[in-house]
Design an enzyme around this catalytic site. Structure first.
Site, PDB file in Angstrom:
ATOM      1  N   ASN A   1      40.407  45.049  48.526  1.00 32.99           N
ATOM      2  CA  ASN A   1      39.339  44.237  47.953  1.00 32.99           C
ATOM      3  C   ASN A   1      38.000  44.720  48.508  1.00 32.99           C
ATOM      4  O   ASN A   1      37.818  44.765  49.730  1.00 32.99           O
ATOM      5  CB  ASN A   1      39.609  42.769  48.341  1.00 32.99           C
ATOM      6  CG  ASN A   1      38.644  41.795  47.718  1.00 32.99           C
ATOM      7  OD1 ASN A   1      37.443  41.876  47.921  1.00 32.99           O
ATOM      8  ND2 ASN A   1      39.179  40.838  46.971  1.00 32.99           N
TER       9      ASN A   1
ATOM     10  N   SER B   1      32.341  36.033  45.970  1.00 41.08           N
ATOM     11  CA  SER B   1      32.200  35.294  47.223  1.00 41.08           C
ATOM     12  C   SER B   1      30.848  34.586  47.238  1.00 41.08           C
ATOM     13  O   SER B   1      29.831  35.174  46.876  1.00 41.08           O
ATOM     14  CB  SER B   1      32.288  36.236  48.426  1.00 41.08           C
ATOM     15  OG  SER B   1      31.899  35.568  49.608  1.00 41.08           O
TER      16      SER B   1
ATOM     17  N   LYS C   1      37.666  40.059  40.701  1.00 39.82           N
ATOM     18  CA  LYS C   1      37.943  38.713  41.199  1.00 39.82           C
ATOM     19  C   LYS C   1      36.772  37.809  40.864  1.00 39.82           C
ATOM     20  O   LYS C   1      35.632  38.119  41.196  1.00 39.82           O
ATOM     21  CB  LYS C   1      38.184  38.744  42.713  1.00 39.82           C
ATOM     22  CG  LYS C   1      38.662  37.406  43.281  1.00 39.82           C
ATOM     23  CD  LYS C   1      39.125  37.572  44.723  1.00 39.82           C
ATOM     24  CE  LYS C   1      39.747  36.281  45.254  1.00 39.82           C
ATOM     25  NZ  LYS C   1      40.293  36.458  46.621  1.00 39.82           N
TER      26      LYS C   1
ATOM     27  N   THR D   1      41.462  32.450  41.421  1.00 34.91           N
ATOM     28  CA  THR D   1      40.027  32.528  41.608  1.00 34.91           C
ATOM     29  C   THR D   1      39.694  32.688  43.091  1.00 34.91           C
ATOM     30  O   THR D   1      40.553  32.524  43.958  1.00 34.91           O
ATOM     31  CB  THR D   1      39.334  31.230  41.131  1.00 34.91           C
ATOM     32  OG1 THR D   1      39.798  30.134  41.947  1.00 34.91           O
ATOM     33  CG2 THR D   1      39.607  30.938  39.686  1.00 34.91           C
TER      34      THR D   1
ATOM     35  N   GLY E   1      44.744  27.178  45.980  1.00 34.22           N
ATOM     36  CA  GLY E   1      45.535  25.960  46.113  1.00 34.22           C
ATOM     37  C   GLY E   1      47.027  26.159  46.055  1.00 34.22           C
ATOM     38  O   GLY E   1      47.780  25.197  45.870  1.00 34.22           O
TER      39      GLY E   1
END
Length: 356
Positions: A153, A189, A228, A256, A311
């Site tokens: 990433n 981010s 992303k 996400t 989550g």
């Protein structure tokens, strides 16, 4: 009975979150170096029925570790021994940087959540690249048939102006693509000023096109490229990014990243406010990340790989995302709460679901 939640409460819950993370990560790497990781690997290895193919790469399991846990490629082999089908390293930037001032990582235990404003602290692309190369070779030797996959990433160096962002991403692509099984462009981010502006399709198009071309050139092969995105995008912007990904023939989208929202939290408002700015991850993100996944699936169909994250705590969470159209699923925050046997437990329960 699971022992780790009690251990977490006694050993880590009172400790500064970043310090606890470093101690836990060191323990995982020590297990690998001592040889104990080999024993763990035998217990945690995903069942063959979980093998999954995405963008031409075979994964031992659809469940992997999201970026953020191993920012610099120090523990790829050790984390793979815990049963993760892939380990996404990063976020890595073109230049080394210390990240934001501490404290910058906070737990919301009542919400099984974390707030972070780490700021892409890492050693820089040229320093991380040899670690990735060594880990990839070691995993290939130990798993000659189907090995754990290494994702990389990449993000923008904080000191680099937005106008020069493409060149900065290309430094990372050039250094890291040769050792990557897939590459992720992180434009979502909330902890690097202005970064999310790159999610605008007019800015995103030249960035993704340039990174994809440079990655393939540097590696001498096609390196699967994903983007992303944030959960805070409007539905219309999500659709635009999905259409752009199709137009550019990207290999996938990761949905996400963390959210800047603070809605519906069980933690006291003053505790949340004290944490300050940053991205929220963990259980509160579960519903929105699933909504974004479903919307992406509606637009893209089967044309590219969707990777679901946000989550994810249980095997049922993983299955729900697979059922909603994801090919791969990632977790991170629950790892901090569930401990080192988390991935193995999810793999075991996923395999049971496939047998039933």
């Amino acid at each position: 009975m699971r022992v780790y939640p009690t251990f977490f409460r006694l050993a880590f819950s009172w400790m500064d979150a970043e310090r606890a993370h470093k101690i836990g990560f060191k323990a995982i790497r020590l297990a690998h170096r001592s040889g104990a990781g080999r024993v763990l690997e035998k217990l945690a290895a995903p069942a063959p029925s979980l093998q999954t193919t995405a963008f031409g790469v075979t994964f031992p399991s659809p469940f992997g570790l999201a970026a953020g846990f191993d920012k610099e490629g120090h523990g790829i082999e050790a984390l793979a021994e815990l049963g993760f089908g892939h380990v996404e390293v990063g976020t890595i930037t073109g230049q080394a940087q210390p990240g934001n001032e501490k404290p910058r990582l906070f737990r919301l235990v009542q919400d099984r959540a974390v707030i972070n404003r780490m700021g892409f602290n890492n050693d820089g692309a040229t320093a991380v690249a040899p670690r990735l190369k060594a880990a990839r070779a070691a995993l290939q030797r130990r798993h000659p048939d189907v090995r754990p996959v290494i994702g990389v990433n990449i993000g923008k160096t904080k000191a680099v102006e937005l106008a020069d962002a493409v060149g900065d991403y290309l430094v990372s692509a050039r250094s890291l693509a040769p050792a990557a099984d897939y590459l992720v462009v992180n434009v979502s981010s909330p902890n690097t000023p202005g970064l999310r502006l790159l999610q605008d399709v007019e800015s995103l198009r030249p960035l993704l096109a340039a990174v994809g071309e440079e990655a393939d050139r540097a590696a001498g092969r096609h390196v699967p490229l994903l983007v992303k995105i944030a959960p805070d995008l409007s539905d219309e912007d999500i659709d635009d990014v999905a259409r752009l990904a199709l137009d550019l023939k990207l290999d996938g989208i990761i949905a996400t990243n963390t959210t800047i929202a603070r809605d519906g939290l069980a933690s006291p408002a003053d505790q949340v406010e004290k944490c300050g700015a940053g991205g929220l991850s963990g259980a509160p993100l579960k519903q929105r990340s699933l909504e974004v996944l479903r919307r992406l699936k509606d637009v893209t169909g089967d044309a590219l790989t969707l990777v679901a994250v946000g989550g994810v705590e249980t095997a049922q969470d993983v299955q729900d995302r697979l059922d909603a159209g994801a090919t791969l699923v990632q977790g991170y925050t629950a790892f901090l709460y569930e401990g080192p046997f988390w991935a193995a437990r999810i793999n075991r329960e996923l395999a049971k679901k496939r047998r039933s």
